[in-house]
Each structure stands twice: as C-alpha cells, then as structure tokens.
Write a protein that holds these residues in place. Structure first.
Motif, PDB file in Angstrom:
ATOM      1  N   ASP A  22      14.419  -2.639   8.764  1.00 50.15           N
ATOM      2  CA  ASP A  22      13.666  -2.188   7.585  1.00 50.15           C
ATOM      3  C   ASP A  22      13.845  -3.145   6.402  1.00 50.15           C
ATOM      4  O   ASP A  22      14.916  -3.731   6.230  1.00 50.15           O
ATOM      5  CB  ASP A  22      14.135  -0.772   7.195  1.00 50.15           C
ATOM      6  CG  ASP A  22      13.124  -0.086   6.290  1.00 50.15           C
ATOM      7  OD1 ASP A  22      11.937  -0.477   6.292  1.00 50.15           O
ATOM      8  OD2 ASP A  22      13.526   0.849   5.567  1.00 50.15           O
ATOM      9  N   GLY A  23      12.774  -3.261   5.611  1.00 48.82           N
ATOM     10  CA  GLY A  23      12.869  -4.050   4.375  1.00 48.82           C
ATOM     11  C   GLY A  23      11.995  -5.293   4.323  1.00 48.82           C
ATOM     12  O   GLY A  23      12.067  -6.060   3.355  1.00 48.82           O
ATOM     13  N   ARG A  26       9.628  -5.144   1.121  1.00 54.91           N
ATOM     14  CA  ARG A  26      10.332  -5.363  -0.153  1.00 54.91           C
ATOM     15  C   ARG A  26      10.799  -6.810  -0.270  1.00 54.91           C
ATOM     16  O   ARG A  26      10.737  -7.420  -1.331  1.00 54.91           O
ATOM     17  CB  ARG A  26      11.526  -4.408  -0.269  1.00 54.91           C
ATOM     18  CG  ARG A  26      11.116  -3.028  -0.774  1.00 54.91           C
ATOM     19  CD  ARG A  26      12.186  -2.020  -0.520  1.00 54.91           C
ATOM     20  NE  ARG A  26      12.237  -1.647   0.898  1.00 54.91           N
ATOM     21  CZ  ARG A  26      13.248  -1.007   1.477  1.00 54.91           C
ATOM     22  NH1 ARG A  26      14.305  -0.678   0.765  1.00 54.91           N
ATOM     23  NH2 ARG A  26      13.192  -0.684   2.745  1.00 54.91           N
ATOM     24  N   ARG A  73      -0.047   3.395   7.720  1.00 52.57           N
ATOM     25  CA  ARG A  73      -0.077   2.325   6.702  1.00 52.57           C
ATOM     26  C   ARG A  73      -1.509   1.816   6.525  1.00 52.57           C
ATOM     27  O   ARG A  73      -2.361   2.076   7.380  1.00 52.57           O
ATOM     28  CB  ARG A  73       0.845   1.183   7.138  1.00 52.57           C
ATOM     29  CG  ARG A  73       2.289   1.623   7.134  1.00 52.57           C
ATOM     30  CD  ARG A  73       3.231   0.478   7.322  1.00 52.57           C
ATOM     31  NE  ARG A  73       4.599   0.970   7.216  1.00 52.57           N
ATOM     32  CZ  ARG A  73       5.650   0.233   6.999  1.00 52.57           C
ATOM     33  NH1 ARG A  73       5.519  -1.077   6.889  1.00 52.57           N
ATOM     34  NH2 ARG A  73       6.849   0.764   6.903  1.00 52.57           N
TER      35      ARG A  73
HETATM   36 MG    MG Z   1      10.325   0.456   5.380  1.00 52.59          MG
END
Ligand code: MG
Ligand code: IPE
Ligand code: IPE
Length: 236
Positions: A22-23, A26, A73
């Motif tokens: 995850d990430g 960002r 999404r």
């Molecule tokens: Mg995520």
C-alpha cells in the motif's frame, strides 16, 4: 539482519510472508507524479521484494496487488492497473520462472478477458513443478475467497465441512498460513486480505510507502518478527 535471525530463516522459521503493498498513490503525489507512475514503481518494488524474500529462504511469498474493492477506483486507474498487470505477466513473471518460482494467482480469474486469463493459467501451469511459491493476489478478497470455497464444497456434494475442507478449497491451498503479514503505507488494517489464513499471523505495519520499501525495511520486519512470542492460545 543479525546472525540469529539469518540462522532462524535458514531453518525455515518464516515459512510464509505476505505483503499488503500500500502507498503507491501517496508516494506518487508526494513526488508530483501521477498515481499510475506510482503503480509502475510499485510493480518494480514488488519484483525486488519477492526475489529478496525467496533469497532469504522464505518458501512462500504472497503479495496483495488488486482487491475486489479496487474495482471501485476511477476507471482510468483501473485500466492502467490492468494494463500494467498484463504487461507484467509477459516480462517480470518470466523472470520468476527462470528463478524456478511457482506463480499462483489468488482470486477469481473469470472476470478477466479470455487472453489475459489464458496467460495467467499458462504461467501457473508452466511453473507448477517448482516448490517455492509466489502468490499474487489479483482481484482477491478474503470474503470472496471463503464464499467461493464454500460454494465449491457444496458443488462437491458436502453438507457439512471441517476447517481442513475449507482451507483446502481456498485460493492459498498450496501454502501454509502466513507467519508474518507486512503492510506498508501506515494504515493498520487488513482490507479484506487473507481473512481465514491470518488467524495467528504476526502483523507488522510500517509507515514506509510501498515504492520506498527496500531490503533494510524487510530485514527490519523479519527482525521484529523474531522478537515476538507466538503463543497460539497456550500459556508459555
Ligand atoms: Mg491504498
Ligand atoms: C496500493 O497503493 C496499490 C493498489 C491498491 C492497487 P494505493 O494505490 O492504494 O496507494 P495509496 O494508498 O492511495 O497511497
Ligand atoms: C489494500 O490497499 C489493497 C491492496 C494493497 C491491493 P487499499 O488502498 O485498497 O486499502 P484501503 O482502501 O486503504 O483499505
């Protein structure tokens, strides 16, 4: 990693490590890049991480790449992820084959276009004889997996089932339960990952964003794992 951790790994103390990657989004935003660029770098880190874990002697590695909820999404992001995944099967996954790693896809493949599905199935079949496993969870959801297993058991005529029946009908049937689950990106949740299999997994959360994850971070997670006392409900 210290000698004790290395020696324990050699003895197979971590049989199965799993990653919630995850990430990416960002990370990209922080760099002024598009989310899709974050996913591209994330794919490279996925390959390096899986290879490193196998080099450490961990026989089963699982990565969470796309969840059943990720279809919600924006369409362009979903399309980009599908394209990245499809290209990846042609390139990096071949490299896993050269390293004698068995690739298993966790999730419902029936939603993918016929050509992509055929490529996934071929890769699985071609690597079937290798004993080190890389599970790639793509269109995977833990609840979906359990329902799918129960439906298969019903179709087989079962009217009552055991825990062993259920475990052997999960997508992960070829792997033991994960000893350690690592989630990058700072959130402390499972997000529908390995719900049945994580019953006694050690959980490790790090703020490091997935595209920044390196070998030192993995060493840190492994070291942390060896500091835990696993009790499995007993008094030790
Ligand atoms: Mg995520
Ligand atoms: C993980 O990164 C990859 C997928 C879920 C496909 P994210 O895309 O969730 O990145 P963040 O959490 O938005 O930063
Ligand atoms: C979990 O990440 C799924 C994958 C890493 C593939 P998400 O970014 O989808 O999870 P949430 O939405 O933060 O729970």
């Amino acid at each position: 990693m210290d000698d004790k951790a290395r020696a324990a790994l050699k003895n197979g103390a971590i049989r199965h490590i799993a990653f919630i990657m995850d990430g990416n989004g960002r990370w990209a935003t922080k760099q002024g890049k598009t989310r899709n660029e974050g996913h591209k770098v994330g794919a490279r880190v996925f390959e390096e991480t899986a290879s490193y874990c196998h080099e450490l002697g961990i026989r089963h590695v699982t990565v969470y790449a796309f969840s059943t909820e990720n279809w919600s999404r924006p369409r362009p992001e979903v399309d980009a992820l599908m394209k990245l995944f499809s290209n990846y099967i042609d390139t990096a996954m071949r490299r896993f084959h050269e390293k004698k790693i068995r690739v298993v896809f966790l999730g419902d493949k029936s939603v993918f276009p016929r050509k992509l599905r055929a490529k996934m199935e071929k890769l699985e079949k071609d690597s079937e004889s290798f004993s080190d496993i890389l599970n790639i969870a793509f269109n995977y959801g833990g609840r979906d997996e359990i329902v799918n297993a129960v439906n298969r058991l019903i179709r087989e005529g079962k009217t009552e089932i055991t825990k062993e029946d259920l475990a052997s009908h999960l997508y992960t049937a070829a792997s033991p339960d994960p000893d350690l689950i690592v989630r990058t990106g700072g959130d402390m949740r499972l997000s529908n990952f390995l719900l049945w299999q994580s019953a006694y997994s050690e959980l490790y959360f790090t703020d490091v964003l997935w595209p920044d994850l390196d070998e030192n971070d993995i060493d840190e997670a492994v070291k942390n794992f060896y500091s835990r006392k696993r009790k499995f409900g007993k008094v030790l």
